[in-house]
Design an enzyme around this catalytic site. Sequence first.
Site, PDB file in Angstrom:
ATOM      1  N   ASP A 179      45.442  34.693  47.755  1.00 60.03           N
ATOM      2  CA  ASP A 179      45.478  36.274  46.852  1.00 60.03           C
ATOM      3  C   ASP A 179      45.735  36.034  46.028  1.00 60.03           C
ATOM      4  OD1 ASP A 179      46.282  38.679  47.225  1.00 60.03           O
ATOM      5  OD2 ASP A 179      48.535  38.827  48.875  1.00 60.03           O
TER       6      ASP A 179
ATOM      7  N   GLY B 123      50.183  26.475  43.439  1.00 61.06           N
ATOM      8  CA  GLY B 123      49.082  26.472  44.821  1.00 61.06           C
ATOM      9  C   GLY B 123      48.178  25.114  44.229  1.00 61.06           C
TER      10      GLY B 123
ATOM     11  N   HIS C 290      45.043  44.690  52.266  1.00 53.15           N
ATOM     12  CA  HIS C 290      45.625  43.446  52.344  1.00 53.15           C
ATOM     13  C   HIS C 290      44.566  43.230  53.546  1.00 53.15           C
ATOM     14  CE1 HIS C 290      49.290  43.360  50.191  1.00 53.15           C
ATOM     15  NE2 HIS C 290      48.479  42.379  49.556  1.00 53.15           N
TER      16      HIS C 290
HETATM   17  N1  SPD Z   1      42.981  43.078  39.476  1.00 49.57           N
HETATM   18  C1  SPD Z   1      43.561  42.852  40.589  1.00 49.57           C
HETATM   19  C2  SPD Z   1      43.829  42.352  41.400  1.00 49.57           C
HETATM   20  C3  SPD Z   1      45.059  41.312  42.665  1.00 49.57           C
HETATM   21  C4  SPD Z   1      44.809  40.590  43.985  1.00 49.57           C
HETATM   22  N2  SPD Z   1      45.753  39.984  44.444  1.00 49.57           N
HETATM   23  C5  SPD Z   1      46.922  41.462  44.539  1.00 49.57           C
HETATM   24  C6  SPD Z   1      48.385  41.230  45.257  1.00 49.57           C
HETATM   25  C7  SPD Z   1      48.552  41.428  47.053  1.00 49.57           C
HETATM   26  N3  SPD Z   1      48.621  40.691  47.830  1.00 49.57           N
END
Ligand code: SPD
Length: 289
Positions: A158, A140, A63
């Site tokens: 995300d 989205g 994050h």
């Molecule tokens: N392979 C996993 C990719 C995930 C990306 N997003 C994760 C969400 C966390 N907020």
Amino acid sequence: MNQSKVWIDEINRESRYGMQGKIVIKMNSLFQEIIILETEKYGNALMLDGCWMTSDKQEKYYHELLVHPALSSLEEITNILIIGGGDGGTARECLKYKDVVNIDLVEIDEEVIKLSKIYLNKIGKGCWEDKRLKIHICDGIKWVKTKKDNYYDVIIIDSSDPAEFSKGLFSKAFYEECKRILKKKGILATQSESPESFEEIHTNILISLKDIFNKSETLYSFVPFYPSGIWSWTFASDTEEGFLKGQNKDTVSIEQDCEIWNLNYQIGAIKMMPNKIYKTLSKKFKNEL
Ligand code: SPD
């Protein structure tokens, strides 16, 4: 009942990325299978449709790198759009910037938010109570089509990995819509998969963003239990000024508050592009890299 520990693995072609713990939740939402696993080393971990998303004790690797390169480089941040991000970690990092007025968090799967509030509250922390955060249960792709031009300062994607309902979030048409609703100096930030375990998807994201925006940069770093460990985040903009240069007034205090990200780390991470990716991009963009 005293539940015994089990191994849960993400299978990526012929490799497995697993953790051992107790299953807290295993259910099917309208969109996907959701598992929450309680582990000793990583705390509570979230898996969606067989892919690890996050966990209490490794989420900052992800994050902090998704949010701060973009937000720290803008002098003014009023409106933010987060697509996905139902665990709350991305919103929590955005809310550290005092001038942020509004965050639209657009998550397709309401169950992810409901469960994250209960079992992953170390990730979202107080974000759910912050009045600046507005939750929208919505696709989205539909959301961006309804917004007016020049609206957001930052759009953060995300997402989970491309799947039936999320693959549109990796398309050029979607990035074009994002550009339309971004302000002129606005920045698009997206997780851009792994140059090792998802090489083709990764290079396609980079090529699409380079085609659409004047500037783009990719950071490489680690997320301990994502396939292959190495992960990437890409930032794109049409701005001519200070792209990814850390000029927001809150930057220094936010650096002090972060576990992984700071501007030095960011500079190093931008230089980490594996040569095979660099060579692929060079063929198309020649002198522009
Ligand atoms: N392979 C996993 C990719 C995930 C990306 N997003 C994760 C969400 C966390 N907020």
